[in-house]
Design a protein around this motif. Structure first.
Motif, PDB file in Angstrom:
ATOM      1  N   GLY A 210       0.800  -1.216   0.000  1.00 14.19           N
ATOM      2  CA  GLY A 210       0.000   0.000   0.000  1.00 14.19           C
ATOM      3  C   GLY A 210       0.835   1.268   0.000  1.00 14.19           C
ATOM      4  O   GLY A 210       0.379   2.320  -0.474  1.00 14.19           O
TER       5      GLY A 210
ATOM      6  N   ALA B  19      -1.385   1.141  -4.378  1.00 16.35           N
ATOM      7  CA  ALA B  19      -2.608   0.499  -3.899  1.00 16.35           C
ATOM      8  C   ALA B  19      -3.348  -0.212  -5.030  1.00 16.35           C
ATOM      9  O   ALA B  19      -4.051  -1.195  -4.792  1.00 16.35           O
ATOM     10  CB  ALA B  19      -3.525   1.524  -3.241  1.00 16.35           C
TER      11      ALA B  19
ATOM     12  N   CYS C 195      -4.835  -0.206   2.803  1.00 16.41           N
ATOM     13  CA  CYS C 195      -5.165   1.186   3.125  1.00 16.41           C
ATOM     14  C   CYS C 195      -4.300   1.728   4.256  1.00 16.41           C
ATOM     15  O   CYS C 195      -4.015   2.929   4.298  1.00 16.41           O
ATOM     16  CB  CYS C 195      -6.647   1.296   3.478  1.00 16.41           C
ATOM     17  SG  CYS C 195      -7.730   1.118   2.042  1.00 16.41           S
TER      18      CYS C 195
ATOM     19  N   SER D  73      -1.215   2.839   2.560  1.00 17.85           N
ATOM     20  CA  SER D  73      -1.499   4.079   1.833  1.00 17.85           C
ATOM     21  C   SER D  73      -1.500   5.273   2.785  1.00 17.85           C
ATOM     22  O   SER D  73      -0.924   6.329   2.486  1.00 17.85           O
ATOM     23  CB  SER D  73      -2.847   3.961   1.120  1.00 17.85           C
ATOM     24  OG  SER D  73      -3.229   5.178   0.526  1.00 17.85           O
TER      25      SER D  73
ATOM     26  N   GLN E 161      -2.280   8.616  -4.058  1.00 15.11           N
ATOM     27  CA  GLN E 161      -2.808   7.924  -2.878  1.00 15.11           C
ATOM     28  C   GLN E 161      -4.244   8.361  -2.613  1.00 15.11           C
ATOM     29  O   GLN E 161      -5.088   7.545  -2.216  1.00 15.11           O
ATOM     30  CB  GLN E 161      -1.925   8.210  -1.649  1.00 15.11           C
ATOM     31  CG  GLN E 161      -0.535   7.596  -1.696  1.00 15.11           C
ATOM     32  CD  GLN E 161      -0.533   6.072  -1.543  1.00 15.11           C
ATOM     33  OE1 GLN E 161      -1.542   5.407  -1.769  1.00 15.11           O
ATOM     34  NE2 GLN E 161       0.599   5.524  -1.161  1.00 15.11           N
TER      35      GLN E 161
ATOM     36  N   ASP F  25      -6.572   6.554  -5.189  1.00 16.86           N
ATOM     37  CA  ASP F  25      -6.690   5.119  -4.930  1.00 16.86           C
ATOM     38  C   ASP F  25      -7.499   4.847  -3.661  1.00 16.86           C
ATOM     39  O   ASP F  25      -8.342   3.949  -3.630  1.00 16.86           O
ATOM     40  CB  ASP F  25      -5.301   4.493  -4.809  1.00 16.86           C
ATOM     41  CG  ASP F  25      -4.591   4.384  -6.156  1.00 16.86           C
ATOM     42  OD1 ASP F  25      -5.268   4.500  -7.196  1.00 16.86           O
ATOM     43  OD2 ASP F  25      -3.367   4.185  -6.172  1.00 16.86           O
ATOM     44  N   ALA F  26      -7.243   5.638  -2.616  1.00 14.05           N
ATOM     45  CA  ALA F  26      -7.983   5.455  -1.364  1.00 14.05           C
ATOM     46  C   ALA F  26      -9.463   5.756  -1.551  1.00 14.05           C
ATOM     47  O   ALA F  26     -10.330   5.045  -1.026  1.00 14.05           O
ATOM     48  CB  ALA F  26      -7.393   6.344  -0.267  1.00 14.05           C
TER      49      ALA F  26
END
Length: 381
Positions: free
Chosen positions: A89, A93, A244, A247, A349, A352-353
């Motif tokens: 992560g 991710a 996560c 991340s 990030q 993706d999160a």
């Protein structure tokens, strides 16, 4: 600013440490030098995936040693998944998201006839597995619609149209939630699936998805009945929660490095009272997410019911995906225009999160409403 998180004693593992070391080396060589462009160049992402899945062996964690895999047991798996996906992560991710589906699907098949079918694919070269979850539609299952499964002689006819969770465009295997004998999982070869055009996305670019149409007849041996679907969701939630966490930790690193170099009136921004408070809140949320993911991994090693672990895993995934997005979001606000620049990597990030949080929210929207109630009961132990 470095966010250091010590693992729980129950999650310390020599095997996990060895795998994590290999993943760090993979990230430094295959991902970090290309992070600012990897989302715009799928060939880079695919090359990195092949190294992680095949060379390091992440797609063969559960494959027996006799077939060239690691042959890990369920008792070994939770600590390894927490540590390895947390590390992935930090790098990408999207790649971890594709791997999450593969690992969760493999775990769901252990002990069934279909596992040998999957092992042939997993041990013969680079493999992607697409999960086809229930879709919006008729209320077959938790407010969603399952793929239709009808017996036809000695075979099962599977019918479905919709969008997989991941990798619909290039997956080698499809694991489909269907309504055979309750809720079951049907495992299909990629050649048995009709695929549409690639769906454009803002995040998780390593997962090339598309709408798919399935009209296939499979042997009954390729249906996994019972609670396999719960096991799939539990392991998927652990992988995504850990992903996560990584991340969030990387977002903390990015904003921390920026704060040390940014000066206001002759002193670093991190020493400014208000900014330091924001940085502290960001680090706190990342640490809380890590503890939640670790608690889930630890609970999977304990004598708890499948229903309890399943509920806890869904809540944890919501918590960790929300934390990863919040950390990146607060950091971007603090960094202003620099936070939104692709070259700064924080924006990646953030995308993706947000994508993971959105996907999980679709599958667990009812749990989100009852998160505090269930969490209070589960965390008492």
């Amino acid at each position: 600013m470095r966010t250091t998180i010590n693992p729980l004693a129950e999650l310390k593992s020599d095997t996990a440490e060895m795998i994590t070391k290999s993943i760090k080396e993979w990230a430094e060589k295959e991902v970090m030098p290309y992070r600012h462009e990897i989302d715009d160049n799928f060939e880079m992402a695919e090359r990195a995936m092949k190294k992680l899945f095949v060379d390091i062996g992440m797609q063969k964690l559960l494959v027996p040693e006799s077939a060239g895999g690691a042959g890990l047991s369920f008792e070994e798996l939770p600590p390894i998944l927490y540590h390895s996906f947390s590390e992935i992560g930090k790098a990408d991710a999207g790649i971890g998201f594709v791997l999450s589906a593969l690992v969760a699907s493999s775990a769901s098949a252990i002990g069934s006839e279909v596992f040998d079918f999957m092992v042939d694919k997993l041990s013969s070269g680079f493999c992607r597995v697409s999960i086809v979850p229930p879709q919006f539609g008729n209320d077959d299952f938790r407010g969603f619609e399952l793929a239709k499964a009808v017996e036809k002689g000695n075979k099962i006819r599977i019918k479905f149209y919709g969008r997989p969770l991941n990798s619909g465009f290039d997956a080698d295997l499809f694991v489909v939630f269907c309504n055979y004998d309750g809720v079951s999982l049907a495992v299909l070869d990629g050649e048995e699936v009709e695929r549409g055009e690639i769906v454009k996305t803002a995040g998780l670019n390593a997962s090339r998805n598309c709408d798919v149409r399935i009209k296939a007849e499979v042997e009954k041996s390729r249906i996994i009945k019972g609670d396999a679907w719960k096991r799939l969701e539990i392991y998927l939630n652990l992988c995504l929660s850990s992903l996560c966490v990584g991340s969030a930790v990387d977002s903390c690193r990015i904003v921390g490095d920026w704060a040390e170099k940014r000066f206001i009136r002759g002193k670093p921004l991190k020493d400014n009272t208000v900014d330091a408070e924001v940085l502290g809140e960001v680090a706190k949320e990342a640490i809380e997410a890590s503890m939640a993911a670790q608690f889930l991994a630890k609970s999977m090693l304990e004598d708890r019911s499948d229903d309890e672990i399943h509920t806890l895993s869904a809540i944890t995934a919501l918590k960790c995906s929300g934390a990863a997005f919040n950390v990146a979001d607060r950091a971007m606000e603090l960094m202003a225009s620099q936070g939104y620049a692709r070259e700064g990597l924080l924006e990646k990030q953030w995308r993706d999160a947000k994508s993971i949080a959105a996907l999980l929210n679709q599958q667990h929207s009812l749990l989100e409403l009852s998160e505090r109630f269930f969490a209070s009961k589960l965390w008492e132990r």
